[in-house]
Design a protein around this motif. Structure first.
Motif, PDB file in Angstrom:
ATOM      1  N   ALA A  91       0.980  -1.306   0.173  1.00 40.93           N
ATOM      2  CA  ALA A  91       0.301   0.417  -0.006  1.00 40.93           C
ATOM      3  C   ALA A  91       0.658   0.795   0.099  1.00 40.93           C
ATOM      4  O   ALA A  91       0.617   2.037  -0.552  1.00 40.93           O
ATOM      5  N   ILE A  92       2.355   0.822   0.826  1.00 42.99           N
ATOM      6  CA  ILE A  92       2.442   2.511   0.569  1.00 42.99           C
ATOM      7  C   ILE A  92       3.661   2.380  -0.419  1.00 42.99           C
ATOM      8  O   ILE A  92       3.552   3.648  -1.161  1.00 42.99           O
ATOM      9  N   TYR A  93       4.210   1.463  -0.901  1.00 41.81           N
ATOM     10  CA  TYR A  93       5.175   1.536  -2.030  1.00 41.81           C
ATOM     11  C   TYR A  93       5.047   1.363  -3.191  1.00 41.81           C
ATOM     12  O   TYR A  93       5.260   1.574  -4.299  1.00 41.81           O
ATOM     13  N   LYS A  94       3.326   0.777  -3.563  1.00 40.76           N
ATOM     14  CA  LYS A  94       2.523   0.195  -4.773  1.00 40.76           C
ATOM     15  C   LYS A  94       3.816   0.167  -5.971  1.00 40.76           C
ATOM     16  O   LYS A  94       3.410  -0.397  -6.963  1.00 40.76           O
ATOM     17  N   ASN A  95       4.407  -1.993  -5.258  1.00 40.21           N
ATOM     18  CA  ASN A  95       5.605  -1.821  -5.967  1.00 40.21           C
ATOM     19  C   ASN A  95       5.757  -1.667  -6.634  1.00 40.21           C
ATOM     20  O   ASN A  95       6.837  -1.603  -7.409  1.00 40.21           O
ATOM     21  N   LYS A  96       7.290   0.114  -6.507  1.00 43.89           N
ATOM     22  CA  LYS A  96       7.837   0.651  -6.445  1.00 43.89           C
ATOM     23  C   LYS A  96       9.014  -0.346  -6.313  1.00 43.89           C
ATOM     24  O   LYS A  96       9.178  -1.435  -5.401  1.00 43.89           O
ATOM     25  N   LYS A  97       9.846  -0.377  -6.989  1.00 41.08           N
ATOM     26  CA  LYS A  97      11.536  -0.844  -6.388  1.00 41.08           C
ATOM     27  C   LYS A  97      11.843  -0.246  -5.466  1.00 41.08           C
ATOM     28  O   LYS A  97      12.034   1.358  -5.209  1.00 41.08           O
ATOM     29  N   ILE A  98      12.312  -1.396  -4.265  1.00 41.58           N
ATOM     30  CA  ILE A  98      12.889  -0.747  -3.034  1.00 41.58           C
ATOM     31  C   ILE A  98      13.322  -1.523  -2.186  1.00 41.58           C
ATOM     32  O   ILE A  98      13.992  -2.541  -2.574  1.00 41.58           O
ATOM     33  N   SER A  99      14.701  -1.032  -1.510  1.00 47.41           N
ATOM     34  CA  SER A  99      15.732  -1.672  -0.247  1.00 47.41           C
ATOM     35  C   SER A  99      14.830  -2.120   0.053  1.00 47.41           C
ATOM     36  O   SER A  99      14.516  -1.033   0.967  1.00 47.41           O
ATOM     37  N   ALA A 100      15.513  -2.962   0.990  1.00 45.65           N
ATOM     38  CA  ALA A 100      14.303  -3.526   2.830  1.00 45.65           C
ATOM     39  C   ALA A 100      15.970  -4.176   2.993  1.00 45.65           C
ATOM     40  O   ALA A 100      16.272  -5.224   2.794  1.00 45.65           O
ATOM     41  N   ILE A 101      15.853  -4.487   4.621  1.00 48.99           N
ATOM     42  CA  ILE A 101      17.077  -4.839   5.850  1.00 48.99           C
ATOM     43  C   ILE A 101      15.413  -5.602   6.437  1.00 48.99           C
ATOM     44  O   ILE A 101      14.441  -4.373   6.989  1.00 48.99           O
ATOM     45  N   ASP A 102      15.969  -6.662   7.046  1.00 47.36           N
ATOM     46  CA  ASP A 102      14.838  -7.516   8.648  1.00 47.36           C
ATOM     47  C   ASP A 102      16.865  -7.252   9.390  1.00 47.36           C
ATOM     48  O   ASP A 102      17.104  -7.979   8.754  1.00 47.36           O
ATOM     49  N   LEU A 103      15.874  -6.850  10.818  1.00 52.71           N
ATOM     50  CA  LEU A 103      17.343  -6.828  11.451  1.00 52.71           C
ATOM     51  C   LEU A 103      17.059  -8.059  11.992  1.00 52.71           C
ATOM     52  O   LEU A 103      18.147  -8.015  13.073  1.00 52.71           O
ATOM     53  N   ALA A 104      16.351  -8.470  12.507  1.00 51.33           N
ATOM     54  CA  ALA A 104      16.632  -9.398  13.003  1.00 51.33           C
ATOM     55  C   ALA A 104      15.358 -10.529  12.033  1.00 51.33           C
ATOM     56  O   ALA A 104      13.810 -11.512  13.039  1.00 51.33           O
ATOM     57  N   SER A 105      15.933 -11.303  11.493  1.00 47.20           N
ATOM     58  CA  SER A 105      15.091 -11.784  10.624  1.00 47.20           C
ATOM     59  C   SER A 105      14.805 -13.319  10.753  1.00 47.20           C
ATOM     60  O   SER A 105      13.499 -13.696  10.164  1.00 47.20           O
ATOM     61  N   GLY A 106      14.979 -14.352  12.388  1.00 51.99           N
ATOM     62  CA  GLY A 106      15.237 -15.230  12.384  1.00 51.99           C
ATOM     63  C   GLY A 106      14.758 -16.307  11.151  1.00 51.99           C
ATOM     64  O   GLY A 106      16.142 -16.198  10.596  1.00 51.99           O
ATOM     65  N   ARG A 107      13.832 -17.569  10.717  1.00 49.32           N
ATOM     66  CA  ARG A 107      14.185 -18.044   9.639  1.00 49.32           C
ATOM     67  C   ARG A 107      13.261 -17.416   7.902  1.00 49.32           C
ATOM     68  O   ARG A 107      13.155 -18.663   7.556  1.00 49.32           O
ATOM     69  N   GLY A 108      13.757 -16.360   8.778  1.00 49.05           N
ATOM     70  CA  GLY A 108      12.809 -15.370   7.121  1.00 49.05           C
ATOM     71  C   GLY A 108      11.516 -14.966   6.528  1.00 49.05           C
ATOM     72  O   GLY A 108      11.070 -14.845   5.406  1.00 49.05           O
ATOM     73  N   THR A 109      10.724 -15.191   8.181  1.00 45.96           N
ATOM     74  CA  THR A 109       9.285 -15.239   7.762  1.00 45.96           C
ATOM     75  C   THR A 109       9.069 -13.678   6.695  1.00 45.96           C
ATOM     76  O   THR A 109       8.052 -13.907   5.572  1.00 45.96           O
ATOM     77  N   PHE A 110       9.440 -12.554   6.816  1.00 46.13           N
ATOM     78  CA  PHE A 110       8.817 -11.391   6.780  1.00 46.13           C
ATOM     79  C   PHE A 110       9.315 -11.547   5.024  1.00 46.13           C
ATOM     80  O   PHE A 110       8.923 -10.896   4.278  1.00 46.13           O
ATOM     81  N   PHE A 111      10.253 -11.644   4.946  1.00 48.43           N
ATOM     82  CA  PHE A 111      10.911 -11.908   3.101  1.00 48.43           C
ATOM     83  C   PHE A 111      10.699 -12.705   2.810  1.00 48.43           C
ATOM     84  O   PHE A 111      10.172 -12.844   1.261  1.00 48.43           O
ATOM     85  N   LEU A 112       9.928 -13.984   3.038  1.00 50.38           N
ATOM     86  CA  LEU A 112       9.605 -15.561   2.353  1.00 50.38           C
ATOM     87  C   LEU A 112       7.856 -14.499   2.378  1.00 50.38           C
ATOM     88  O   LEU A 112       7.527 -15.619   0.951  1.00 50.38           O
ATOM     89  N   ASP A 113       7.151 -13.854   2.418  1.00 49.18           N
ATOM     90  CA  ASP A 113       6.235 -13.113   2.057  1.00 49.18           C
ATOM     91  C   ASP A 113       6.246 -12.077   1.461  1.00 49.18           C
ATOM     92  O   ASP A 113       5.096 -12.354   0.233  1.00 49.18           O
ATOM     93  N   LEU A 114       6.878 -11.222   1.734  1.00 46.85           N
ATOM     94  CA  LEU A 114       6.945 -10.592   0.422  1.00 46.85           C
ATOM     95  C   LEU A 114       7.751 -10.640  -0.433  1.00 46.85           C
ATOM     96  O   LEU A 114       6.922 -10.093  -1.597  1.00 46.85           O
ATOM     97  N   ILE A 115       8.710 -11.749  -0.701  1.00 46.14           N
ATOM     98  CA  ILE A 115       8.491 -11.558  -1.978  1.00 46.14           C
ATOM     99  C   ILE A 115       8.147 -12.567  -3.066  1.00 46.14           C
ATOM    100  O   ILE A 115       7.464 -12.182  -4.174  1.00 46.14           O
ATOM    101  N   GLU A 116       6.599 -12.627  -2.018  1.00 48.08           N
ATOM    102  CA  GLU A 116       5.607 -13.743  -3.425  1.00 48.08           C
ATOM    103  C   GLU A 116       4.093 -12.888  -3.378  1.00 48.08           C
ATOM    104  O   GLU A 116       3.142 -13.000  -3.994  1.00 48.08           O
ATOM    105  N   ASN A 117       4.315 -11.703  -2.397  1.00 50.30           N
ATOM    106  CA  ASN A 117       3.258 -10.740  -2.958  1.00 50.30           C
ATOM    107  C   ASN A 117       3.641  -9.621  -3.157  1.00 50.30           C
ATOM    108  O   ASN A 117       2.462  -9.246  -3.663  1.00 50.30           O
ATOM    109  N   TYR A 118       4.567  -8.943  -3.322  1.00 52.32           N
ATOM    110  CA  TYR A 118       5.419  -7.977  -3.676  1.00 52.32           C
ATOM    111  C   TYR A 118       5.768  -8.244  -4.728  1.00 52.32           C
ATOM    112  O   TYR A 118       6.319  -9.063  -4.754  1.00 52.32           O
ATOM    113  N   GLU A 119       5.264  -7.264  -6.313  1.00 54.35           N
ATOM    114  CA  GLU A 119       5.605  -7.008  -7.387  1.00 54.35           C
ATOM    115  C   GLU A 119       6.130  -6.249  -8.445  1.00 54.35           C
ATOM    116  O   GLU A 119       7.683  -7.086  -8.932  1.00 54.35           O
TER     117      GLU A 119
END
Length: 300
Positions: A91-119
């Protein structure tokens, strides 16, 4: 038996056997088994299972690994939270190119869903202090054929000089163990040990670009701002949104968490008016939240 179950049981059996053979933890064995160094094994998985099936099996396997650790300091991020956050990012970035960092990523859950849902195109950096969990991330992103930068370190130390469009983190529970390093933070406790949550809040702002957005999953108790946190917010950052997560997601009220959106003082990315809201359970309630969130974004 579904394909997800087939894949889960296949790797689960291999992991259990390897753990017994080497006398190591299920987590360590799983990280080794999922390397799939043999090309035949690697392509067998890719040729017979979809990316979604591979991801689901991985989440079940890592959930078992967490449970076997039997350590309250290691708790997986519920996938529904990462789905919420992916929708907020979109909703914020509307699928624009972004750089992102996860500071305490564990098993990588946040990025697993981001790469699936962000175009849009993403440049991802994942930071995790536990080397076994980072190995698991290397394994799963390799299977999903996605590029990601992995950093094995304490994110509360000087991890990188880079600045990012998006900083995501779910603060580890409890107190920060490196008392000497905590002294480098403005939000270091003046009394006893310092909780992780305020330190990750401060660290998030350090890694943001001028127009970047920080999205944090924090204990609800951080809303009981002491004078130190209030002063930090007033002087060094903007608090843009506080989103309460559904109570039923947590065992008890004291475990309830929030999603907090923050930006730098000079940022114009999010509205000045602070959004105070909650996400209620159910698909329709969530869709209603996203509609209201998008309306709020239009206020800037």
């Amino acid at each position: 038996m579904t394909n997800v179950e087939k894949l889960f049981y296949k790797f689960d059996e291999l992991t259990e056997n390897y753990a017994k053979e080497k006398n190591i933890s299920y987590l360590q064995a799983l990280a080794k088994i999922l390397e799939l160094k043999n090309d035949k094994d690697y392509f067998f998985v890719l040729d017979n299972f979809s990316k979604e099936e591979i991801k689901k099996a991985y989440l079940f396997l890592t959930l078992k690994a967490y449970k076997k650790l039997d350590n309250t300091n290691y708790a997986p991020t519920p996938q529904i939270i990462s789905i919420y956050i992916s929708a907020i990012i979109k909703a914020i970035y509307k699928n624009k190119k972004i750089s992102a960092i996860d500071l305490a990523s564990g098993r990588g859950t946040f990025f697993l869903d981001l790469i699936e849902n962000y175009e849009g195109q993403t440049d991802l950096t994942s930071v995790e202090i536990d080397s076994d969990f980072l190995k698991l991330q290397a394994d799963i992103f390799n299977l999903l054929e996605k590029e990601i930068s992995l950093i094995n370190t304490d994110a509360l130390k000087n991890t990188t000089q880079e600045k990012y469009d998006l900083v995501i983190t779910e603060s580890p529970s409890g107190y920060y163990t490196d008392e000497e390093n905590s002294l480098n933070f403005k939000l270091c406790s003046n009394e006893n040990k310092t909780l992780n949550a305020p330190l990750f809040l401060e660290q998030t702002t350090k890694y943001l670009k001028k127009q970047g957005v920080g999205i944090l999953v924090l204990p609800k108790e951080i809303l009981n701002f002491n004078k130190q946190i209030k002063n930090y917010i007033e002087n060094f950052m903007k608090l843009n949104a506080v989103i309460m997560l559904p109570k039923k997601m947590f065992k008890c009220e004291k475990d309830q968490k929030i999603i907090m959106l923050v930006t730098k003082k000079e940022s114009k990315t999010l509205p000045e008016n602070i959004l105070l809201t909650e996400i209620k359970e159910g698909r329709e309630a969530f869709l209603g939240f996203i509609r209201n969130f998008k309306k709020w974004l239009e206020e800037k």
